[in-house]
Design a protein around this motif. Structure first.
Motif, short mmCIF file in Angstrom:
data_model
loop_
_atom_site.label_atom_id
_atom_site.label_comp_id
_atom_site.label_asym_id
_atom_site.label_seq_id
_atom_site.Cartn_x
_atom_site.Cartn_y
_atom_site.Cartn_z
N ARG A 232 61.88 49.80 12.98
CA ARG A 232 60.85 50.24 13.93
C ARG A 232 60.80 49.29 15.12
N GLY A 233 60.94 47.98 14.85
CA GLY A 233 60.92 47.01 15.94
C GLY A 233 62.05 47.22 16.93
N PHE A 234 63.19 47.66 16.43
CA PHE A 234 64.35 47.93 17.31
C PHE A 234 64.25 49.30 17.97
N PRO B 246 67.63 46.11 22.26
CA PRO B 246 67.79 44.70 21.88
C PRO B 246 66.44 44.02 21.71
N GLN B 247 66.41 42.98 20.87
CA GLN B 247 65.16 42.32 20.52
C GLN B 247 65.32 40.80 20.54
N GLN B 248 64.17 40.13 20.64
CA GLN B 248 64.09 38.69 20.42
C GLN B 248 63.55 38.50 19.00
N PHE C 82 71.30 45.17 12.90
CA PHE C 82 70.56 46.01 13.82
C PHE C 82 70.83 45.61 15.27
N ALA C 83 70.94 44.30 15.53
CA ALA C 83 71.28 43.86 16.88
C ALA C 83 72.68 44.34 17.26
#
Length: 444
Positions: free
Chosen positions: A208-210, A235-237, A36-37
């Motif tokens: 969903r988080g992304f 982008p996420q941590q 996903f990243a």
């Protein structure tokens, strides 16, 4: 593919397990975080990534399709993604090693991109059928040329734009569900997966988080997961919790070895993954959740596990999707319980890294365990806590979970059991054997 050198390992009864252990990052979440990243626009940071061979195969494949992935000296991974729809044509075959998760999920990603990719794998992975993923992805427009039986090596050509579908899962499989959802990321319109039996939901939580437009609703047919295509991911941590499938080995080991008292730190407690804890507690295991918390949208806790006498149970079949990878080590627990345990509804075990039902029969029976084999599981008459006779050789079938499960069984064996090859353990838990030595006070 490089030549394989077997790594045999012999083990017999040891003293109690004591201390605190931190298990590797969750394998399912590690795979998905890299994928996903790699599809997000911008740089993601991943802490706690499982650095086993399976996850590294995913990283290599995403690099081959344009993502920039690096590991910092602090152990934190950074991923600069290419964006949904912008995967690049890989210049060489994608080598998957032993990783069925990498293969099936990446097939889903590629299905809605205008690229062609060839998947190869080791001897074990090349025996695993991919038809259950090929069927829905073909309906979306991807084309496949596979080895006989829908196996690797396999070449696929994605279609862009692909065709959205409504797909009802014929078997409970988080990998198939995820493959269809990932294909839906770059498909115009709404792609739906209907899940009659719930499976692990890491893909839904993380997508969903992304930033994906994904909904989940309950219906008479089961859970309906819908994803709107042509998504833009941000982008996420990410903090990857400890893998409950890896923690499973220590839960059973501490339960069956008298005097054991351990804490397994930072274990993912996603309710779609905790079936083994439920089953072990039904058997009388002493497992206490401490410091329950939420990390990155996933529930996490520390688990204190102390030795306790186990009693036979009939494992509820509805638990199967929430513990499918843990059945081999559950069979080990049953081998030391009082009475006859029955575990059925797990026919999926026949098509994992090995036929795990047949493999555990071949491993346990010669070592003195009484059992009965079914197409979908086993009945095991336990020793009531007495040592397993042991003394017989074990074939791991290039399956990391068979090797680790039988290493746990060996902790309660009167005579040493010898596992023919434990090298596949590196696919998911590279530090397993040093940790085993430390917990049993066998420091070199």
């Amino acid at each position: 593919m490089s030549a394989h050198s077997p790594d045999p390992f012999a083990i017999s009864a040891r003293g109690p397990l004591r201390g605190t252990v931190t298990v590797p990052g969750d394998k399912s979440i590690s795979h998905r975080s890299l994928m996903f990243a790699g599809l997000a626009v911008g740089e993601s940071r991943i802490e706690g990534l499982l650095e086993g061979e399976d996850v590294l195969a995913t990283a290599a494949a995403m690099r081959a399709m344009g993502a920039q992935i690096e590991r910092g000296t602090d152990g934190i991974w950074t991923v600069a993604g290419v964006g949904v729809g912008a995967l690049l044509q890989p210049q060489t075959a994608l080598e998957m090693g032993n990783s069925g998760t990498s293969t099936r999920l990446l097939m889903g990603l590629i299905a809605s991109h205008p690229i062609t990719a060839t998947f190869t794998g080791d001897a074990s992975l090349s025996k695993r059928p991919m038809g259950r993923v090929i069927d829905p992805l073909s309906a979306m427009g991807a084309e496949f040329t596979s080895s006989p039986g829908g196996r690797l090596p396999l070449t696929m050509r994605g279609l862009c734009p692909a065709v959205p579908i409504d797909y009802t899962l014929p078997v409970a499989s988080a990998q198939v569900k995820s493959a269809v959802l990932l294909a839906g990321l770059n498909t115009p319109g709404i792609t739906r997966v209907i899940e009659p039996v719930p499976t692990r939901d890491h893909s839904e939580r993380m997508l969903r988080g992304f930033g994906a437009d994904l909904t989940v609703e309950e219906s008479a047919q089961g859970r309906i997961i819908a994803i709107r295509g042509e998504a833009e991911l941000s982008p996420q941590q990410i903090a990857v919790p400890g893998d409950p499938s890896s923690a499973a080995f220590w839960m059973v080991a501490a339960s069956i070895v008298p005097g054991s008292d351990i804490v397994i730190a930072n274990v993912g407690m996603n309710p779609t993954r905790t079936g083994l804890i439920t089953a072990l507690k039904m058997m009388g295991a002493d497992i206490v959740e401490q410091d329950a918390r939420t990390v990155g949208g996933e529930p996490v806790a520390d688990l204190r596990v102390r030795h306790a006498p186990l009693s036979a149970i009939e494992v509820p079949p509805h638990l199967a999707p929430t513990m499918i990878d843990e059945y081999p080590v559950l069979f080990v627990a049953a081998a030391f319980a009082q009475g006859r345990s029955v575990a059925r509804g797990a026919e999926e075990l026949r098509v994992k890294e090995s036929d795990r039902i047949a493999a555990m029969v071949a491993a346990l029976a010669p070592n003195g365990v009484r059992l009965e084999e079914f197409e979908d599981g086993l009945a095991i008459t336990g020793s009531g806590g007495d040592p397993m006779p042991g003394g017989a050789p074990i074939v791991s079938n290039l399956d990391h979970r068979i090797a680790m499960s039988m290493a746990v069984a060996g902790l309660g064996a009167r005579d040493a059991v010898t596992i023919d090859d434990v090298s596949p353990v590196a696919t998911s838990y590279p530090g397993f054997f040093p940790t085993l030595d430390r917990l049993t006070d066998r420091q070199p």
